[in-house]
Structures are given as structure tokens and as C-alpha cells.
Design a protein around this motif. Structure first.
Motif, PDB file in Angstrom:
ATOM      1  N   SER A 168      -4.449 -20.676  13.546  1.00 19.63           N
ATOM      2  CA  SER A 168      -4.179 -20.997  12.148  1.00 19.63           C
ATOM      3  C   SER A 168      -5.400 -21.690  11.559  1.00 19.63           C
ATOM      4  CB  SER A 168      -2.959 -21.904  12.032  1.00 19.63           C
ATOM      5  OG  SER A 168      -3.236 -23.168  12.609  1.00 19.63           O
ATOM      6  N   ASP A 172      -3.061 -17.328   9.566  1.00 21.35           N
ATOM      7  CA  ASP A 172      -2.149 -17.538   8.448  1.00 21.35           C
ATOM      8  C   ASP A 172      -2.793 -17.211   7.100  1.00 21.35           C
ATOM      9  OD1 ASP A 172      -3.822 -19.720   8.826  1.00 21.35           O
ATOM     10  OD2 ASP A 172      -2.276 -21.241   8.531  1.00 21.35           O
ATOM     11  N   GLN A 197      -0.655 -16.554   4.119  1.00 24.10           N
ATOM     12  CA  GLN A 197      -0.160 -17.704   3.350  1.00 24.10           C
ATOM     13  C   GLN A 197      -1.262 -18.298   2.477  1.00 24.10           C
ATOM     14  OE1 GLN A 197       1.807 -20.529   6.036  1.00 24.10           O
ATOM     15  NE2 GLN A 197       2.197 -18.844   7.465  1.00 24.10           N
TER      16      GLN A 197
END
Length: 263
Positions: free
Chosen positions: A50, A101, A104
């Protein structure tokens, strides 16, 4: 003198429909090669990678390193860009790496990477190996080991993860160059800043083309070989090719190019 490495490989990009195949193998392969050269290695693979985890891992390396230490960071995954927010990019775009990620909105901008690496102590060497970015068009090299039906570009279009954002129309020019300016001493990148790096298969096993040939040539280098020698062993002997139109790049000072590889 300490030798530390962080190897990042991301195949899985949830929410983007743009997964890759060879990036985790790349990270494992870099980790094995670096461990064989006495590096202590940390790996971040897929969901481990991440944005927060990457930032924390880089910060940890930088924070612990002292004069005389060598840090190596390898990244295999998508590259992308975002609209420039601070007016420092003539093409209106900030270049970025794509953490797990990214779906996102968690891009790791070149500006952010610069701030992380700029915190290093004096005398700490930082070597970056980036197998991501954009695509090109020359016709030399050896494609005999490349499996048919491949490759795939390691570039994630902003529209795949940015939503309801007005995107500039200018052509991106400096993804690799942006990473080169990030504060490392030396960067070996998989391609020109206007090209793609390719995700492909060799003998049935997924890898990044740049990583595959970089490690193949690394295994044959003499003990005193420099980064300049290593780079010359990769191109034009192996890259670019008709099927893999990417020109690897070496960024760094004349002094850094003469350093012994992973010393």
C-alpha cells in the motif's frame, strides 16, 4: 557499512481492471540477487505494498542509514500521472508510481518520493531500479526468449483510477525523469520517459522485460563492473527489440555510474 534493500512488486491492482503478471516475480528475483550480494532485504508484495506501507518502508530505510551505507530500492508495477497541483510541471502532470491501493487514489508522486529520499544522511548511497512507465519504437535486440502472446504495458491510465477529475491534454514526458530527480544517486529505469516498460513471459514465467535482462546480465558481470558497464551489457544487446520497444535508461552523475555494482 550496511547494505539494505527494499523490493516492491505489485501485480494486483484492485478496482482498476489492470492487473499485471510479472511484478511479484521481479521483486522476488531482485531480492534473491541482492541477498546474494550481502544485502538485508525487505519485500513488499501486492497487498503489502500500500502507499502507506511503501512510505513507511522507505522512511525506515532512510532513517536508519548512516554515512557509508548503501540503499537499493526496486519497484516493479504500474506507473501513472496525476494533474499537477503546484505548477512545477510544464506538461501539467506529476508522474507517479502506483501502490497496491491506487484504486483508492493512493498514487506515490515523484514529489513525495523526493521528500522521502531527501531526508537521508550525508554519505548514504541510494540506488533506484524502476521497471515501470511509458512506450517507444526501435527495432534491435534479441527476442528469442520471449513467449508469444505478450507483452503488456506497465502503465496505468489515470482514467482507470481517477474519477471526476479534469485531465490535461498535454502528452506526459518525464515519468522516468521525475523519478530520477527524486533524490537518489542513481536510477536504472526500464525505458525512456516517453515509453512503456513491458510485462511479459520468458520460458513460461512472467517477468518485466527490463528486470529479466538486467538480472541476466548482472549474473555475468565481473566483480569490478560498474553501473555503466552493466547498463552497456543490457542495451542494445537485449533491449530494445521489435516486440519489446523499450530503451532502458541510466540516470546519475559520472561518479555514480563508475561505482561498483551493489558494492
Amino acid at each position: 557499512m550496511s547494505k539494505q534493500a527494499l523490493c516492491i512488486g505489485i501485480n494486483d491492482y484492485p478496482g482498476t481492471q489492470n492487473d499485471l503478471s510479472g511484478c511479484v516475480n521481479d521483486a522476488n528475483d531482485w531480492a534473491a540477487a541482492l541477498a546474494a550480494r550481502s544485502f538485508s532485504v525487505v519485500k513488499l508484495l501486492d497487498s503489502q505494498a500500500s502507499k502507506a506501507a511503501i512510505v513507511a518502508a522507505i522512511s525506515g530505510l532512510i532513517g536508519q542509514a548512516v554515512n557509508g551505507d548503501t540503499l537499493v530500492i526496486t519497484y516493479s508495477g504500474h506507473g501513472t500521472w496525476v494533474p499537477d497541483q503546484d505548477g512545477d510541471e510544464p506538461d501539467q502532470r506529476d508522474e507517479a508510481l502506483c501502490p497496491w491501493d491506487i484504486g483508492q487514489g493512493k498514487a506515490l508522486l515523484d514529489d513525495e518520493l523526493h521528500l522521502l529520499l531527501a531526508k537521508r544522511a550525508a554519505g548514504v548511497r541510494i540506488i533506484l531500479m524502476s521497471d515501470s512507465c511509458h512506450s517507444g519504437s526501435v527495432t534491435r535486440g534479441d527476442s528469442s526468449e520471449l513467449d508469444p502472446g505478450m507483452p503488456r504495458a506497465r502503465f496505468l491510465p489515470p482514467e482507470a483510477w481517477l474519477h471526476d477529475v479534469e485531465l490535461p491534454s498535454a502528452t506526459p514526458r518525464r515519468l522516468a525523469g521525475g523519478i530520477a530527480r527524486s533524490g537518489g544517486d542513481l536510477l536504472m529505469a526500464g525505458c525512456l520517459d516517453s515509453q512503456f516498460s513491458w510485462d511479459t513471459r520468458f520460458n513460461g514465467r512472467p517477468n518485466g522485460a527490463f528486470t529479466y535482462y538486467a538480472l541476466k546480465t548482472l549474473a555475468k558481470l565481473g566483480a569490478s563492473a560498474s553501473y555503466a558497464h552493466w547498463f552497456k551489457a543490457i542495451t542494445p544487446a537485449y533491449l530494445p527489440t521489435n516486440q519489446l520497444p523499450q530503451n532502458p535508461q541510466l540516470f546519475g552523475s559520472a561518479t555514480a555510474r563508475k561505482w561498483k555494482v551493489f558494492s
